[in-house]
Design a protein around this motif. Structure first.
Motif, PDB file in Angstrom:
ATOM      1  N   VAL A   9       0.867  -1.187   0.000  1.00 45.33           N
ATOM      2  CA  VAL A   9       0.000   0.000   0.000  1.00 45.33           C
ATOM      3  C   VAL A   9       0.904   1.236   0.000  1.00 45.33           C
ATOM      4  CG1 VAL A   9      -1.803   1.263   1.228  1.00 45.33           C
ATOM      5  CG2 VAL A   9      -1.792  -1.249   1.240  1.00 45.33           C
ATOM      6  N   ALA A  69       3.486   1.491   2.967  1.00 49.49           N
ATOM      7  CA  ALA A  69       4.581   2.417   2.616  1.00 49.49           C
ATOM      8  C   ALA A  69       4.000   3.750   2.149  1.00 49.49           C
ATOM      9  CB  ALA A  69       5.478   1.804   1.556  1.00 49.49           C
ATOM     10  N   THR A  72       4.065   8.978   6.486  1.00 49.71           N
ATOM     11  CA  THR A  72       3.893   8.644   7.902  1.00 49.71           C
ATOM     12  C   THR A  72       2.509   9.003   8.423  1.00 49.71           C
ATOM     13  OG1 THR A  72       6.239   8.973   8.260  1.00 49.71           O
ATOM     14  CG2 THR A  72       4.834   9.125  10.211  1.00 49.71           C
ATOM     15  N   HIS A  75       0.074   6.261   8.091  1.00 48.03           N
ATOM     16  CA  HIS A  75       0.416   4.893   8.534  1.00 48.03           C
ATOM     17  C   HIS A  75      -0.678   4.252   9.391  1.00 48.03           C
ATOM     18  CE1 HIS A  75       5.125   5.207   8.134  1.00 48.03           C
ATOM     19  NE2 HIS A  75       4.502   5.218   6.975  1.00 48.03           N
ATOM     20  N   LYS A  93       8.652   2.816   8.875  1.00 49.19           N
ATOM     21  CA  LYS A  93       9.031   3.674   9.995  1.00 49.19           C
ATOM     22  C   LYS A  93       8.812   5.122   9.606  1.00 49.19           C
ATOM     23  CE  LYS A  93      11.913   5.981   8.724  1.00 49.19           C
ATOM     24  NZ  LYS A  93      12.084   6.845   7.509  1.00 49.19           N
ATOM     25  N   HIS A 165      16.010   5.883  12.694  1.00 47.20           N
ATOM     26  CA  HIS A 165      16.735   4.626  12.435  1.00 47.20           C
ATOM     27  C   HIS A 165      17.794   4.413  13.512  1.00 47.20           C
ATOM     28  CE1 HIS A 165      15.234   3.463   8.512  1.00 47.20           C
ATOM     29  NE2 HIS A 165      15.422   4.671   8.026  1.00 47.20           N
TER      30      HIS A 165
HETATM   31  N1  NAD Z   1      12.874   2.077   5.987  1.00 43.80           N
HETATM   32  C1  NAD Z   1      13.516   2.986   5.279  1.00 43.80           C
HETATM   33  O1  NAD Z   1      14.741   3.001   5.200  1.00 43.80           O
HETATM   34  C2  NAD Z   1      12.706   4.001   4.523  1.00 43.80           C
HETATM   35  C3  NAD Z   1      13.291   4.748   3.489  1.00 43.80           C
HETATM   36  C4  NAD Z   1      12.485   5.662   2.780  1.00 43.80           C
HETATM   37  C5  NAD Z   1      11.153   5.820   3.143  1.00 43.80           C
HETATM   38  N2  NAD Z   1      10.637   5.082   4.173  1.00 43.80           N
HETATM   39  C6  NAD Z   1       9.244   5.260   4.593  1.00 43.80           C
HETATM   40  O2  NAD Z   1       8.385   4.789   3.565  1.00 43.80           O
HETATM   41  C7  NAD Z   1       7.195   5.573   3.534  1.00 43.80           C
HETATM   42  C8  NAD Z   1       6.985   6.102   2.118  1.00 43.80           C
HETATM   43  O3  NAD Z   1       8.077   6.893   1.749  1.00 43.80           O
HETATM   44  P1  NAD Z   1       8.375   7.226   0.203  1.00 43.80           P
HETATM   45  O4  NAD Z   1       9.693   7.852   0.177  1.00 43.80           O
HETATM   46  O5  NAD Z   1       8.100   6.024  -0.630  1.00 43.80           O
HETATM   47  O6  NAD Z   1       7.252   8.335  -0.076  1.00 43.80           O
HETATM   48  P2  NAD Z   1       6.617   8.734  -1.493  1.00 43.80           P
HETATM   49  O7  NAD Z   1       6.071  10.085  -1.290  1.00 43.80           O
HETATM   50  O8  NAD Z   1       7.587   8.481  -2.594  1.00 43.80           O
HETATM   51  O9  NAD Z   1       5.419   7.695  -1.679  1.00 43.80           O
HETATM   52  C9  NAD Z   1       4.261   7.659  -0.878  1.00 43.80           C
HETATM   53  C10 NAD Z   1       3.142   7.044  -1.721  1.00 43.80           C
HETATM   54  O10 NAD Z   1       2.013   6.803  -0.862  1.00 43.80           O
HETATM   55  C11 NAD Z   1       0.832   7.188  -1.579  1.00 43.80           C
HETATM   56  N3  NAD Z   1      -0.205   7.466  -0.592  1.00 43.80           N
HETATM   57  C12 NAD Z   1      -0.373   8.598   0.150  1.00 43.80           C
HETATM   58  N4  NAD Z   1      -1.393   8.432   1.020  1.00 43.80           N
HETATM   59  C13 NAD Z   1      -1.887   7.185   0.789  1.00 43.80           C
HETATM   60  C14 NAD Z   1      -2.950   6.442   1.362  1.00 43.80           C
HETATM   61  N5  NAD Z   1      -3.701   6.943   2.362  1.00 43.80           N
HETATM   62  N6  NAD Z   1      -3.199   5.201   0.883  1.00 43.80           N
HETATM   63  C15 NAD Z   1      -2.451   4.690  -0.141  1.00 43.80           C
HETATM   64  N7  NAD Z   1      -1.429   5.346  -0.718  1.00 43.80           N
HETATM   65  C16 NAD Z   1      -1.140   6.580  -0.244  1.00 43.80           C
HETATM   66  C17 NAD Z   1       1.250   8.366  -2.424  1.00 43.80           C
HETATM   67  O11 NAD Z   1       0.369   8.569  -3.533  1.00 43.80           O
HETATM   68  C18 NAD Z   1       2.654   7.929  -2.867  1.00 43.80           C
HETATM   69  O12 NAD Z   1       2.617   7.175  -4.063  1.00 43.80           O
HETATM   70  C19 NAD Z   1       7.377   6.671   4.593  1.00 43.80           C
HETATM   71  O13 NAD Z   1       6.763   6.251   5.791  1.00 43.80           O
HETATM   72  C20 NAD Z   1       8.874   6.720   4.823  1.00 43.80           C
HETATM   73  O14 NAD Z   1       9.221   7.121   6.128  1.00 43.80           O
HETATM   74  C21 NAD Z   1      11.376   4.177   4.842  1.00 43.80           C
END
Ligand code: NAD
Length: 318
Positions: A9, A69, A72, A75, A93, A165
């Motif tokens: 997601v 994903a 935040t 989430h 996270k 992290h």
């Molecule tokens: N673990 C890690 O190392 C790491 C690294 C980068 C990002 N992240 C986490 O991953 C998550 C996403 O980050 P990203 O960089 O991919 O962001 P991003 O902005 O590239 O992507 C987010 C996506 O979620 C979609 N979205 C928004 N609200 C939504 C909802 N209610 N239902 C479904 N889709 C929805 C958006 O349209 C978008 O496509 C964040 O929580 C970020 O903290 C974790």
């Protein structure tokens, strides 16, 4: 063995990475993807496979577990809906943007008997795991996580975005919560804090200094740990670790530590799948994620206090 059916997601940058890893897993198959932007979901499904779900409700009965994903701020609502529909969930996270919502998610998982893992990826970094095997009595940490600016994860500050992290790693190695926090931070390219410097003091005397920036010109991800007679240095990005040790004859011996390199995201997801199949508690569950969030939010509070002191100082000079 029947493969686990997994949905992702949020088909943004990180969601698509999850899709790639799931699509290559021997234990799981990528059942599909949902994004509030259907074009993004369609593009991601075209690249990595699976169906495009029209909404969140459509996942129920079609998948065994889901990876959240989204940004935040989405989430908890997303993960709670999936858990209430009977799915196991790995949520990225930080678990949430506030502690009350995080607790609500942890409670929902417990009440429904569902597995809730949180994406504290560095726990699965082989270099961190190698260091963790020899850390006995950490007394001092020096941690740097600097990244060039990207216009993502701007719904939260750098502490919740990046430093979380390292907070999770430090808390897991120390095994207690800090009793004192000092912090400073500044916003540079966004209205939120983009650079933060933090000092955590733990019961028993351990000190952790952490710096995180999301507006850096360079990319640095380093963790240094001092404990009696030993210094351990970890490069998260290169997955390298070495240890310097004071020997009996008071010389310093350098010991590279054997690290079996692997993709942390792959290891994280395989661990999640194993927990789903074996109904085992995850390596990083909701409670650990809540502890990291609690410290991160306390840091945000200290940064605000510090900013007020600075504003008074600057005002007095005018
Ligand atoms: N673990 C890690 O190392 C790491 C690294 C980068 C990002 N992240 C986490 O991953 C998550 C996403 O980050 P990203 O960089 O991919 O962001 P991003 O902005 O590239 O992507 C987010 C996506 O979620 C979609 N979205 C928004 N609200 C939504 C909802 N209610 N239902 C479904 N889709 C929805 C958006 O349209 C978008 O496509 C964040 O929580 C970020 O903290 C974790």
């Amino acid at each position: 063995m029947k493969k686990l059916r997994i949905a992702v997601v949020g088909a943004g940058e990180f969601g698509r990475r999850h899709m790639r890893v799931v699509s290559r897993s021997e234990r799981a198959e990528l059942a599909g993807v949902f994004d509030i932007d259907p074009a993004r979901a369609a593009a991601a499904a075209a690249e990595w496979g699976g169906t495009v779900f029209p909404n969140l409700e459509a996942l129920a009965g079609k998948v065994d577990a889901a990876i959240v994903a989204t940004p935040t701020t989405a989430h908890v609502a997303t993960a709670c809906a999936l858990i209430n529909a009977g799915l196991d969930v790995l949520v990225e996270k930080p678990i949430a943007a506030d502690l009350e919502s995080a607790r609500r998610l942890v409670d929902a998982a417990r009440a429904n008997g569902r597995i809730l893992q949180v994406g504290h990826l560095e726990r699965f970094n082989p270099a961190v795991a190698a260091a963790g095997r020899i850390v006995r009595l950490p007394l001092f940490f020096e941690v740097h996580r600097l990244s060039p600016f990207t216009p993502r994860s701007l719904d939260v500050d750098v502490v919740l975005d990046l430093m979380i992290h390292d907070l999770d790693i430090v808390l897991s190695l120390v095994g207690s919560m800090p009793e004192e926090i000092r912090a400073a931070g500044i916003s540079v390219l966004t209205p939120k804090v983009d650079i933060a410097n933090v000092r955590l003091a733990f019961p028993g005397g351990c000190i952790a200094n952490l710096t995180a920036s999301r507006v850096s010109t360079e990319r640095v991800r380093k963790l240094r740990i001092f404990q009696p007679r030993q210094y351990i240095s970890v490069d998260y990005a290169r997955q390298e670790a070495f240890m310097l040790e004071v020997t009996q004859d008071h010389s310093i011996a350098s010991n590279p530590m054997p690290v079996e390199k692997d993709e942390p995201l792959r290891l994280e997801l395989e661990s999640f799948f194993e927990c789903v199949v074996g109904r085992k508690p995850p390596v990083v569950g909701g409670e650990d994620a809540c502890r990291a969030l609690e410290v991160a939010l306390a840091i945000a509070g200290r940064i605000e206090d510090h900013a007020k002191v600075v504003a008074r100082t600057v005002g007095a000079l005018r």
